[in-house]
Write an enzyme that holds these catalytic residues in place. Structure first.
Site, PDB file in Angstrom:
ATOM      1  N   LYS A  13       0.820  -1.219   0.000  1.00 41.19           N
ATOM      2  CA  LYS A  13       0.000   0.000   0.000  1.00 41.19           C
ATOM      3  C   LYS A  13       0.850   1.264   0.000  1.00 41.19           C
ATOM      4  O   LYS A  13       0.451   2.271  -0.576  1.00 41.19           O
ATOM      5  CB  LYS A  13      -1.029  -0.001   1.134  1.00 41.19           C
ATOM      6  CG  LYS A  13      -0.459  -0.055   2.534  1.00 41.19           C
ATOM      7  CD  LYS A  13      -1.595  -0.162   3.534  1.00 41.19           C
ATOM      8  CE  LYS A  13      -1.084  -0.119   4.968  1.00 41.19           C
ATOM      9  NZ  LYS A  13       0.072  -1.009   5.255  1.00 41.19           N
ATOM     10  N   ARG A  88      -5.339   2.939  11.686  1.00 40.70           N
ATOM     11  CA  ARG A  88      -4.988   1.533  11.874  1.00 40.70           C
ATOM     12  C   ARG A  88      -5.837   0.886  12.963  1.00 40.70           C
ATOM     13  O   ARG A  88      -5.680  -0.293  13.234  1.00 40.70           O
ATOM     14  CB  ARG A  88      -3.528   1.441  12.288  1.00 40.70           C
ATOM     15  CG  ARG A  88      -2.600   0.944  11.166  1.00 40.70           C
ATOM     16  CD  ARG A  88      -1.255   0.733  11.806  1.00 40.70           C
ATOM     17  NE  ARG A  88      -0.302   0.011  11.056  1.00 40.70           N
ATOM     18  CZ  ARG A  88       0.613   0.527  10.242  1.00 40.70           C
ATOM     19  NH1 ARG A  88       0.606   1.797   9.968  1.00 40.70           N
ATOM     20  NH2 ARG A  88       1.520  -0.243   9.703  1.00 40.70           N
ATOM     21  N   ARG A 127      12.025  -7.013   1.635  1.00 39.77           N
ATOM     22  CA  ARG A 127      11.893  -5.562   1.636  1.00 39.77           C
ATOM     23  C   ARG A 127      13.189  -4.903   2.083  1.00 39.77           C
ATOM     24  O   ARG A 127      13.861  -5.393   3.000  1.00 39.77           O
ATOM     25  CB  ARG A 127      10.769  -5.191   2.606  1.00 39.77           C
ATOM     26  CG  ARG A 127       9.929  -4.062   2.106  1.00 39.77           C
ATOM     27  CD  ARG A 127       8.515  -4.269   2.492  1.00 39.77           C
ATOM     28  NE  ARG A 127       8.280  -3.635   3.782  1.00 39.77           N
ATOM     29  CZ  ARG A 127       7.139  -3.027   4.095  1.00 39.77           C
ATOM     30  NH1 ARG A 127       6.153  -2.977   3.231  1.00 39.77           N
ATOM     31  NH2 ARG A 127       6.979  -2.484   5.272  1.00 39.77           N
ATOM     32  N   ARG A 160      14.621  -3.230   7.571  1.00 41.48           N
ATOM     33  CA  ARG A 160      14.173  -2.541   8.793  1.00 41.48           C
ATOM     34  C   ARG A 160      13.922  -3.531   9.918  1.00 41.48           C
ATOM     35  O   ARG A 160      13.467  -4.647   9.661  1.00 41.48           O
ATOM     36  CB  ARG A 160      12.858  -1.795   8.499  1.00 41.48           C
ATOM     37  CG  ARG A 160      13.067  -0.391   8.041  1.00 41.48           C
ATOM     38  CD  ARG A 160      11.828   0.310   7.515  1.00 41.48           C
ATOM     39  NE  ARG A 160      10.548  -0.187   7.963  1.00 41.48           N
ATOM     40  CZ  ARG A 160       9.398   0.128   7.382  1.00 41.48           C
ATOM     41  NH1 ARG A 160       9.379   0.928   6.336  1.00 41.48           N
ATOM     42  NH2 ARG A 160       8.267  -0.348   7.829  1.00 41.48           N
ATOM     43  N   ARG A 171       3.239  -8.344  13.580  1.00 39.48           N
ATOM     44  CA  ARG A 171       2.542  -7.242  12.896  1.00 39.48           C
ATOM     45  C   ARG A 171       1.284  -7.742  12.189  1.00 39.48           C
ATOM     46  O   ARG A 171       0.273  -7.046  12.132  1.00 39.48           O
ATOM     47  CB  ARG A 171       3.472  -6.554  11.893  1.00 39.48           C
ATOM     48  CG  ARG A 171       4.598  -5.803  12.581  1.00 39.48           C
ATOM     49  CD  ARG A 171       5.554  -5.223  11.572  1.00 39.48           C
ATOM     50  NE  ARG A 171       4.998  -4.086  10.866  1.00 39.48           N
ATOM     51  CZ  ARG A 171       5.520  -3.581   9.754  1.00 39.48           C
ATOM     52  NH1 ARG A 171       6.586  -4.128   9.218  1.00 39.48           N
ATOM     53  NH2 ARG A 171       4.977  -2.538   9.183  1.00 39.48           N
TER      54      ARG A 171
HETATM   55  P1  AMP Z   1       4.387   1.374   8.510  1.00 43.31           P
HETATM   56  O1  AMP Z   1       5.577   2.050   7.931  1.00 43.31           O
HETATM   57  O2  AMP Z   1       3.078   2.029   8.109  1.00 43.31           O
HETATM   58  O3  AMP Z   1       4.363  -0.113   8.281  1.00 43.31           O
HETATM   59  O4  AMP Z   1       4.472   1.587  10.106  1.00 43.31           O
HETATM   60  C1  AMP Z   1       5.539   1.080  10.855  1.00 43.31           C
HETATM   61  C2  AMP Z   1       5.166   1.034  12.325  1.00 43.31           C
HETATM   62  O5  AMP Z   1       4.832   2.356  12.785  1.00 43.31           O
HETATM   63  C3  AMP Z   1       3.936   0.202  12.681  1.00 43.31           C
HETATM   64  O6  AMP Z   1       4.235  -1.176  12.819  1.00 43.31           O
HETATM   65  C4  AMP Z   1       3.493   0.842  13.977  1.00 43.31           C
HETATM   66  O7  AMP Z   1       4.316   0.430  15.066  1.00 43.31           O
HETATM   67  C5  AMP Z   1       3.782   2.312  13.728  1.00 43.31           C
HETATM   68  N1  AMP Z   1       2.598   2.991  13.138  1.00 43.31           N
HETATM   69  C6  AMP Z   1       2.490   3.541  11.908  1.00 43.31           C
HETATM   70  N2  AMP Z   1       1.278   4.067  11.706  1.00 43.31           N
HETATM   71  C7  AMP Z   1       0.575   3.857  12.848  1.00 43.31           C
HETATM   72  C8  AMP Z   1      -0.755   4.157  13.271  1.00 43.31           C
HETATM   73  N3  AMP Z   1      -1.636   4.770  12.461  1.00 43.31           N
HETATM   74  N4  AMP Z   1      -1.114   3.786  14.531  1.00 43.31           N
HETATM   75  C9  AMP Z   1      -0.251   3.171  15.355  1.00 43.31           C
HETATM   76  N5  AMP Z   1       0.992   2.824  15.011  1.00 43.31           N
HETATM   77  C10 AMP Z   1       1.425   3.169  13.776  1.00 43.31           C
END
Ligand code: AMP
Length: 214
Positions: A13, A88, A127, A160, A171
Site C-alpha cells: 500500500k 490503523r 523488503r 528494517r 505485525r
Molecule cells: P508502517 O511504515 O506504516 O508499516 O508503520 C511502521 C510502524 O509504525 C507500525 O508497525 C506501527 O508500530 C507504527 N505505526 C504507523 N502508523 C501507525 C498508526 N496509524 N497507529 C499506530 N501505530 C502506527
C-alpha cells in the site's frame, strides 16, 4: 480526493500510495514515515514510538491521531491526500471521521490492497529501506538499480527492524486484530474499494486508477 489506504503490512500500500500521490498531485501522508523521521531526529515522540515499533506493536492512538489531524490541516492538503498507515484502529478512524466532519468533509475512497498472509511473509523478508530518505525497495519485485543502494540518494539499503521475520508475524496478528475491522467500517460508509494486491505493481496501480477515475 481524500484517500485512505488499507491492507496488511507488506501488501504494497505504501508503494501504491506514493504512485497515487505523484499522479494526482496530492500529498502522501505516511504515519510510519512520520514516526521514523521523529526517531531519526531523536524527538520525544520518536523515542516513545520506537519502543512500540520495534516490537511490531501499534503506537498508542493518542500519539497518532492529533498528528494526522494537524497534518491534513496543512495548506498542501486542501485538495486531498492519500493516507498510508492511518487509520490503523477503529478509534483512529473515528477520530478522523469526526475531524473531517467538523470541516464538512469526508473520506472519498478507502482502498484495500488485498494480499493473503502467506504472500506477505515472503514479501517482507525481501523488503529493503533506505537509511537516509526512507524509500522502499524489494529484492525481487522492486529492485534498486544497484544492489543494496538507494536509487534516489545513493545511501545504503537495510532490512528494517520491523520487517525482520520475528516481527512480521506479530505485525500480521496486530493487523488482523486491530486494523482489519476498518474494512467493515469503511464499507459501512460506502467508500470501500478492494484491489487484488497479489498482482504486479503496475497492474495493481491500474486497478486503483480505474476506481479513482470511474
Ligand atoms: P508502517 O511504515 O506504516 O508499516 O508503520 C511502521 C510502524 O509504525 C507500525 O508497525 C506501527 O508500530 C507504527 N505505526 C504507523 N502508523 C501507525 C498508526 N496509524 N497507529 C499506530 N501505530 C502506527
Amino acid at each position: 480526493m481524500r484517500i485512505v489506504m488499507l491492507g496488511a503490512p507488506g501488501a504494497g500500500k505504501g508503494t501504491q500510495a506514493k504512485k497515487i500521490a505523484a499522479k494526482y498531485q496530492i500529498p502522501h501522508i505516511s504515519t510510519g514515515d512520520i514516526f521514523r523521521a521523529n526517531i531519526k531526529n531523536g524527538t520525544e515522540l520518536g523515542k516513545k514510538a520506537k519502543t512500540y515499533m520495534d516490537q511490531g506493536l501499534l503506537v498508542p492512538d493518542e500519539l497518532t491521531c492529533d498528528l494526522v489531524v494537524d497534518r491534513i490541516g496543512q495548506p498542501d492538503a486542501v485538495n486531498g491526500y492519500v493516507l498510508d498507515g492511518f487509520p490503523r484502529t477503529i478509534p483512529q478512524a473515528e477520530c478522523l471521521t469526526q475531524a473531517l466532519a467538523k470541516l464538512g468533509s469526508k473520506i472519498d475512497y478507502a482502498i484495500d490492497v488485498d494480499v493473503p498472509d502467506e504472500n506477505i511473509v515472503n514479501r517482507m523478508g525481501g523488503r529493503r529501506a533506505c537509511v537516509k530518505c526512507g524509500a522502499t525497495y524489494h529484492v525481487v519485485y522492486a529492485a534498486p538499480k544497484q544492489e543494496g543502494i538507494c536509487d534516489t540518494c545513493g545511501e545504503k539499503l537495510i532490512l528494517r527492524d520491523d520487517d525482520k521475520p520475528e516481527t512480521v508475524q506479530k505485525r500480521l496478528d496486530v493487523y488482523h486484530a486491530q486494523t482489519q475491522p476498518l474494512i467493515d467500517y469503511y464499507s459501512g460508509q460506502g467508500v470501500l474499494k478492494s484491489v487484488d494486491g497479489t498482482k504486479g505493481l503496475e497492474e495493481v496501480f491500474d486497478q486503483i486508477t480505474a476506481i479513482l477515475e470511474a
